[in-house]
Design an enzyme around this catalytic site. Structure first.
Site, mmCIF file in Angstrom:
data_model
loop_
_atom_site.group_PDB
_atom_site.id
_atom_site.type_symbol
_atom_site.label_atom_id
_atom_site.label_comp_id
_atom_site.label_asym_id
_atom_site.label_seq_id
_atom_site.Cartn_x
_atom_site.Cartn_y
_atom_site.Cartn_z
ATOM 1 N N GLY A 109 -67.385 -6.977 -117.432
ATOM 2 C CA GLY A 109 -68.549 -7.534 -118.134
ATOM 3 C C GLY A 109 -68.100 -8.313 -119.364
ATOM 4 C CB THR A 131 -61.478 -1.199 -118.000
ATOM 5 O OG1 THR A 131 -62.201 -0.231 -117.214
ATOM 6 C CG2 THR A 131 -60.812 -2.172 -117.049
ATOM 7 C CG ASP A 133 -63.808 1.982 -114.429
ATOM 8 O OD1 ASP A 133 -63.561 3.199 -114.532
ATOM 9 O OD2 ASP A 133 -64.939 1.499 -114.620
ATOM 10 N NE ARG A 160 -54.310 22.152 -105.653
ATOM 11 C CZ ARG A 160 -54.746 21.833 -104.429
ATOM 12 N NH1 ARG A 160 -55.258 22.753 -103.635
ATOM 13 N NH2 ARG A 160 -54.706 20.589 -104.020
ATOM 14 N NE ARG A 218 -51.325 23.868 -93.968
ATOM 15 C CZ ARG A 218 -50.900 24.228 -95.165
ATOM 16 N NH1 ARG A 218 -50.462 25.448 -95.374
ATOM 17 N NH2 ARG A 218 -50.901 23.369 -96.168
ATOM 18 C CE LYS A 220 -53.630 22.937 -97.997
ATOM 19 N NZ LYS A 220 -54.094 21.568 -98.052
ATOM 20 C CD GLU A 229 -68.691 7.818 -113.371
ATOM 21 O OE1 GLU A 229 -69.501 8.456 -114.042
ATOM 22 O OE2 GLU A 229 -67.927 6.980 -113.868
ATOM 23 N NE ARG A 252 -67.424 29.552 -109.458
ATOM 24 C CZ ARG A 252 -67.870 30.278 -108.437
ATOM 25 N NH1 ARG A 252 -68.345 29.683 -107.350
ATOM 26 N NH2 ARG A 252 -67.850 31.601 -108.490
ATOM 27 C CD GLN A 260 -61.904 11.164 -115.838
ATOM 28 O OE1 GLN A 260 -61.511 10.732 -114.775
ATOM 29 N NE2 GLN A 260 -63.155 11.507 -116.044
HETATM 30 O O1 F6P Z 1 -65.296 2.170 -119.103
HETATM 31 C C1 F6P Z 1 -65.386 2.488 -117.776
HETATM 32 C C2 F6P Z 1 -66.168 3.773 -117.598
HETATM 33 O O2 F6P Z 1 -65.519 4.861 -118.224
HETATM 34 C C3 F6P Z 1 -66.480 4.113 -116.159
HETATM 35 O O3 F6P Z 1 -65.439 4.767 -115.478
HETATM 36 C C4 F6P Z 1 -67.693 4.981 -116.312
HETATM 37 O O4 F6P Z 1 -68.445 4.942 -115.141
HETATM 38 C C5 F6P Z 1 -68.422 4.329 -117.463
HETATM 39 O O5 F6P Z 1 -67.443 3.638 -118.208
HETATM 40 C C6 F6P Z 1 -69.144 5.276 -118.372
HETATM 41 O O6 F6P Z 1 -69.772 4.530 -119.357
HETATM 42 P P1 F6P Z 1 -70.464 5.119 -120.663
HETATM 43 O O7 F6P Z 1 -69.381 5.659 -121.545
HETATM 44 O O8 F6P Z 1 -71.149 3.962 -121.270
HETATM 45 O O9 F6P Z 1 -71.355 6.210 -120.203
#
Ligand code: F6P
Length: 328
Positions: A109, A131, A133, A160, A218, A220, A229, A252, A260
């Site tokens: 964007g 980013t 992403d 894990r 087996r 695991k 998401e 869970r 992240q």
């Molecule tokens: O910046 C990318 C990102 O972290 C995407 O992975 C995530 O879907 C989105 O931004 C979340 O955006 P915001 O922090 O505005 O909720």
């Protein structure tokens, strides 16, 4: 170093932050100073530009920041920037402040905004992919992706441990509304039994359940499902419910979310950001008008802006095969 074609440059971060943005800002500021330019930092992205939130920077403004996550300039999402009249205002502000070129650190964007500014008003622009992403067309990697993957991998390793202790299945949700990149990399690096990507296709719960049951047969104990998401909130809980109600598999849910986006950038992201900042400024000084710094085959290049517009979706089927083959 030859005479620069510009006298000043401004830098801003836009969209979601990503670890390594500070490192890129530092690189831009110090390379600009090295070229004898005046350098300005724009606070809070395009929104800050529209408010005239611009300050002059020097070498000390970026001291001791390269190892920190977030961005000292802060960032924002600015939907108003889609409007041509708002971009006209932005171009006027840049002109009034005596800024010859704009460097935008951000994602898709943000790049669209910069490209429009260039096309409509001739603003000289350089884009630096930033980013988590990793979904920007034309570059192998964007700043922050490597750190985000590392953060998620460390979290899944911990999950894990407990999953194994309890013979449990976990659904771990990673970021990526439209981008499959984090999910794919984290899935492969953590030996996930299944990866759910943000596609329009129906999720094949029968397949996921069959994979989990085959693993249990087996011997695991634990299974990890990595789910990107996607665009509709609550995916991992829907996966949990489906597995329980239709297949009798209890699980869970753990949503990793914005952890992240933070944290100290990895060496990889610092390496990328330092080079990209330098190349962005050097290119503008040489007279480039609209470029993006891109990593291609391990090299950082300045490429035409048009090559980096739009999202990349390169879910290599072989990559998914590797994940499947290794996680039996
Ligand atoms: O910046 C990318 C990102 O972290 C995407 O992975 C995530 O879907 C989105 O931004 C979340 O955006 P915001 O922090 O505005 O909720």
């Amino acid at each position: 170093m030859s005479e620069s074609k510009i006298k000043s440059v401004a830098v801003l971060c836009s969209g979601g932050d990503s670890p390594g943005m500070n490192c890129a800002i530092r690189s831009v500021v110090r390379t600009a100073i090295g070229n004898g330019l005046d350098v300005y930092g724009i606070q809070r992205g395009y929104a800050g530009l529209l408010e005239g939130n611009v300050k002059k920077m020097d070498a000390s403004s970026v001291g001791n920041i390269l190892q920190h996550g977030g961005t000292i300039l802060q960032t924002s999402r600015c939907p108003e920037f889609h409007q041509p009249e708002i971009r006209t205002e932005a171009a006027h502000i840049l002109k009034r402040k005596g800024i010859d070129a704009l460097i935008v650190i951000g994602g898709n964007g943000s790049f669209n905004g910069a490209w429009e500014l260039h096309k409509e008003h001739g603003v000289l622009v350089a884009g630096i992919p930033g980013t988590i992403d990793n979904d920007i067309e034309g570059t192998d990697y964007s700043i922050g992706f490597n750190t985000a993957v590392q953060t998620a991998v460390e979290a899944v390793d911990k999950i894990r441990d407990t999953a194994h202790s309890h013979d449990r299945t976990f659904v771990v949700e990673v970021m990526g509304r439209k981008s499959p990149e984090i999910a794919l990399h984290v899935g492969l690096c953590t030996g996930a039994e299944n990866i759910i990507l943000p596609t329009k296709d129906e999720i094949n719960y029968d397949q996921i359940a069959a994979d989990i049951k085959r693993g249990i047969k087996r011997g695991k104990g634990s299974s990890i499902i990595i789910a990107a998401e996607g665009e509709k909130e609550g995916l991992s809980h829907r996966v949990k419910d489906e597995l329980l109600n239709k297949h009798g598999i209890d699980s869970r849910v753990c949503i990793l979310g914005h952890i992240q986006r933070g944290g100290n950038p990895t060496a990889h992201d610092r390496f990328l950001a330092s080079q990209m900042g330098y190349i962005a400024v050097e290119s503008l000084c040489r007279g480039e008008k609209a470029i993006v710094t891109a990593q291609r085959k391990g090299k950082i290049l300045a490429v035409p802006f048009e090559e980096c517009l739009g999202k990349k979706f390169n879910t290599d089927p072989e990559f998914l095969d590797i994940v499947k083959t290794l996680s039996i």
